[in-house]
Design a protein around this motif. Structure first.
Motif, mmCIF file in Angstrom:
data_model
loop_
_atom_site.group_PDB
_atom_site.id
_atom_site.type_symbol
_atom_site.label_atom_id
_atom_site.label_comp_id
_atom_site.label_asym_id
_atom_site.label_seq_id
_atom_site.Cartn_x
_atom_site.Cartn_y
_atom_site.Cartn_z
ATOM 1 N N VAL A 1 0.863 -1.303 -0.138
ATOM 2 C CA VAL A 1 -0.060 -0.029 -0.042
ATOM 3 C C VAL A 1 0.743 1.279 0.007
ATOM 4 O O VAL A 1 1.726 1.545 1.012
ATOM 5 C CB VAL A 1 -1.043 0.117 1.306
ATOM 6 C CG1 VAL A 1 -1.865 1.150 1.117
ATOM 7 C CG2 VAL A 1 -1.742 -1.249 1.274
ATOM 8 N N THR A 2 0.720 2.053 -1.204
ATOM 9 C CA THR A 2 1.687 3.218 -1.047
ATOM 10 C C THR A 2 0.872 4.634 -1.278
ATOM 11 O O THR A 2 -0.021 4.618 -2.225
ATOM 12 C CB THR A 2 2.582 3.138 -2.417
ATOM 13 O OG1 THR A 2 3.389 1.805 -2.341
ATOM 14 C CG2 THR A 2 3.690 4.256 -2.422
ATOM 15 N N PHE A 3 1.233 5.426 -0.528
ATOM 16 C CA PHE A 3 0.759 7.021 -0.327
ATOM 17 C C PHE A 3 1.479 7.910 -0.924
ATOM 18 O O PHE A 3 2.867 7.919 -0.299
ATOM 19 C CB PHE A 3 0.270 7.125 0.826
ATOM 20 C CG PHE A 3 -0.782 6.003 1.522
ATOM 21 C CD1 PHE A 3 -2.159 6.113 1.266
ATOM 22 C CD2 PHE A 3 -0.335 5.062 2.619
ATOM 23 C CE1 PHE A 3 -3.035 5.040 1.761
ATOM 24 C CE2 PHE A 3 -1.133 4.283 2.768
ATOM 25 C CZ PHE A 3 -2.238 4.109 2.563
ATOM 26 N N ALA A 4 1.497 8.526 -2.004
ATOM 27 C CA ALA A 4 2.574 9.296 -2.505
ATOM 28 C C ALA A 4 2.037 10.742 -2.932
ATOM 29 O O ALA A 4 0.653 10.972 -2.784
ATOM 30 C CB ALA A 4 3.069 8.634 -3.894
ATOM 31 N N ALA A 5 2.686 11.779 -2.971
ATOM 32 C CA ALA A 5 2.409 13.021 -3.314
ATOM 33 C C ALA A 5 3.352 13.705 -4.355
ATOM 34 O O ALA A 5 4.528 13.158 -4.614
ATOM 35 C CB ALA A 5 2.859 14.135 -2.064
ATOM 36 N N THR A 6 2.771 14.279 -5.244
ATOM 37 C CA THR A 6 3.431 14.948 -6.330
ATOM 38 C C THR A 6 3.052 16.446 -6.372
ATOM 39 O O THR A 6 1.898 16.794 -6.057
ATOM 40 C CB THR A 6 3.287 14.440 -7.578
ATOM 41 O OG1 THR A 6 1.785 14.253 -7.969
ATOM 42 C CG2 THR A 6 3.592 12.891 -7.689
ATOM 43 N N SER A 7 4.007 17.279 -6.941
ATOM 44 C CA SER A 7 3.556 18.805 -7.222
ATOM 45 C C SER A 7 4.139 18.865 -8.411
ATOM 46 O O SER A 7 5.242 18.790 -8.742
ATOM 47 C CB SER A 7 4.025 19.616 -6.193
ATOM 48 O OG SER A 7 3.482 20.880 -6.512
ATOM 49 N N GLU A 8 3.359 19.618 -9.519
ATOM 50 C CA GLU A 8 3.858 19.720 -10.871
ATOM 51 C C GLU A 8 4.707 18.609 -11.417
ATOM 52 O O GLU A 8 5.639 18.905 -12.034
ATOM 53 C CB GLU A 8 4.533 21.122 -10.878
ATOM 54 C CG GLU A 8 4.018 22.207 -10.368
ATOM 55 C CD GLU A 8 4.656 23.486 -10.213
ATOM 56 O OE1 GLU A 8 5.880 23.478 -10.728
ATOM 57 O OE2 GLU A 8 4.207 24.650 -10.021
ATOM 58 N N SER B 1 4.726 3.886 2.308
ATOM 59 C CA SER B 1 4.455 2.612 1.622
ATOM 60 C C SER B 1 4.501 1.583 3.008
ATOM 61 O O SER B 1 5.291 1.441 3.830
ATOM 62 C CB SER B 1 5.486 2.268 0.644
ATOM 63 O OG SER B 1 5.146 1.060 -0.098
ATOM 64 N N MET B 2 3.752 0.626 2.867
ATOM 65 C CA MET B 2 3.691 -0.240 3.979
ATOM 66 C C MET B 2 3.186 -1.691 3.099
ATOM 67 O O MET B 2 2.374 -1.878 2.290
ATOM 68 C CB MET B 2 2.974 -0.022 4.935
ATOM 69 C CG MET B 2 1.385 0.046 4.577
ATOM 70 S SD MET B 2 0.106 0.456 5.884
ATOM 71 C CE MET B 2 0.097 -0.999 6.868
ATOM 72 N N LEU B 3 3.623 -2.936 3.715
ATOM 73 C CA LEU B 3 3.224 -4.190 3.322
ATOM 74 C C LEU B 3 2.342 -4.820 4.337
ATOM 75 O O LEU B 3 2.432 -4.817 5.660
ATOM 76 C CB LEU B 3 4.590 -5.117 3.285
ATOM 77 C CG LEU B 3 4.358 -6.414 2.753
ATOM 78 C CD1 LEU B 3 3.818 -6.320 1.178
ATOM 79 C CD2 LEU B 3 5.587 -7.343 2.767
ATOM 80 N N THR B 4 1.200 -5.256 3.901
ATOM 81 C CA THR B 4 0.201 -5.726 4.823
ATOM 82 C C THR B 4 -0.661 -6.961 4.224
ATOM 83 O O THR B 4 -0.709 -6.968 2.897
ATOM 84 C CB THR B 4 -0.791 -4.905 5.302
ATOM 85 O OG1 THR B 4 -1.572 -5.232 6.354
ATOM 86 C CG2 THR B 4 -1.696 -4.116 4.426
ATOM 87 N N CYS B 5 -1.056 -7.919 5.085
ATOM 88 C CA CYS B 5 -2.259 -8.786 4.803
ATOM 89 C C CYS B 5 -3.404 -8.526 5.538
ATOM 90 O O CYS B 5 -4.355 -9.307 5.411
ATOM 91 C CB CYS B 5 -1.766 -10.287 4.942
ATOM 92 S SG CYS B 5 -1.390 -10.604 6.297
ATOM 93 N N SER B 6 -3.434 -7.586 6.318
ATOM 94 C CA SER B 6 -4.495 -7.284 7.131
ATOM 95 C C SER B 6 -5.418 -6.558 6.443
ATOM 96 O O SER B 6 -5.047 -5.627 5.780
ATOM 97 C CB SER B 6 -3.854 -6.585 8.622
ATOM 98 O OG SER B 6 -5.150 -6.021 9.161
ATOM 99 N N VAL C 1 -1.004 3.901 8.748
ATOM 100 C CA VAL C 1 0.375 4.278 8.480
ATOM 101 C C VAL C 1 0.460 5.870 8.834
ATOM 102 O O VAL C 1 -0.571 6.515 8.475
ATOM 103 C CB VAL C 1 0.880 4.117 6.971
ATOM 104 C CG1 VAL C 1 -0.047 4.529 5.784
ATOM 105 C CG2 VAL C 1 2.349 4.239 6.767
ATOM 106 N N SER C 2 1.719 6.030 9.229
ATOM 107 C CA SER C 2 1.731 7.640 9.570
ATOM 108 C C SER C 2 3.165 7.938 9.629
ATOM 109 O O SER C 2 4.195 7.010 10.046
ATOM 110 C CB SER C 2 1.114 7.754 10.912
ATOM 111 O OG SER C 2 1.271 9.087 11.428
ATOM 112 N N GLY C 3 3.551 8.982 9.075
ATOM 113 C CA GLY C 3 5.161 9.481 9.159
ATOM 114 C C GLY C 3 5.004 10.823 7.947
ATOM 115 O O GLY C 3 4.079 11.150 7.360
#
Length: 126
Positions: free
Chosen positions: A5-12, A20-25, A30-32
């Protein structure tokens, strides 16, 4: 199934960072910071992930603190500049019907686009 699971940010079109985290749950949390800069955006995502009819259903809550820097030039002859950083809080929640491996733009704020991608994790064998 294990998922990346990946959360990403882009600008222009430029990447600003990711979590990013790996899970089977089915429960995801996720925080940071998104990067290791001087004033990173702090990002928190919680949610639940379920498979249904070949698709992924992701119920999510997103919270983040975005840095806003202001500068003040001193009236003294050396013209020293002091900076002040304040953080604006933002939040969003919703549910997505997703296809594995496809990035989804879940939020756009202050010209920054936040995406989520959930991909089945590759297994390494020997």
């Amino acid at each position: 199934t294990n998922y990346q699971v990946t959360f990403a940010a882009t600008s222009e079109g430029k990447p600003l960072g990711e979590l990013s985290m790996l899970t089977c749950s089915s429960e995801v949390s996720v925080s940071g910071p998104l990067n290791s800069g001087m004033t990173p955006t702090s990002f928190t995502v919680t949610g639940s992930l379920n498979e249904k009819d070949g698709e992924l259903l992701f119920r999510y809550g997103i919270g983040f603190n975005y840095p806003v820097t202001t500068s003040t030039i001193s009236s003294k002859p050396d013209g020293a500049v002091s900076s002040n950083v304040q953080y604006q809080q933002h939040s969003s929640q919703g549910i997505l019907r997703m296809k594995a491996g496809t990035p989804y733009e879940v939020l756009k704020a202050a010209d920054v686009i936040y995406t989520i991608t959930i991909t089945p994790a590759r297994t390494t064998g020997g």
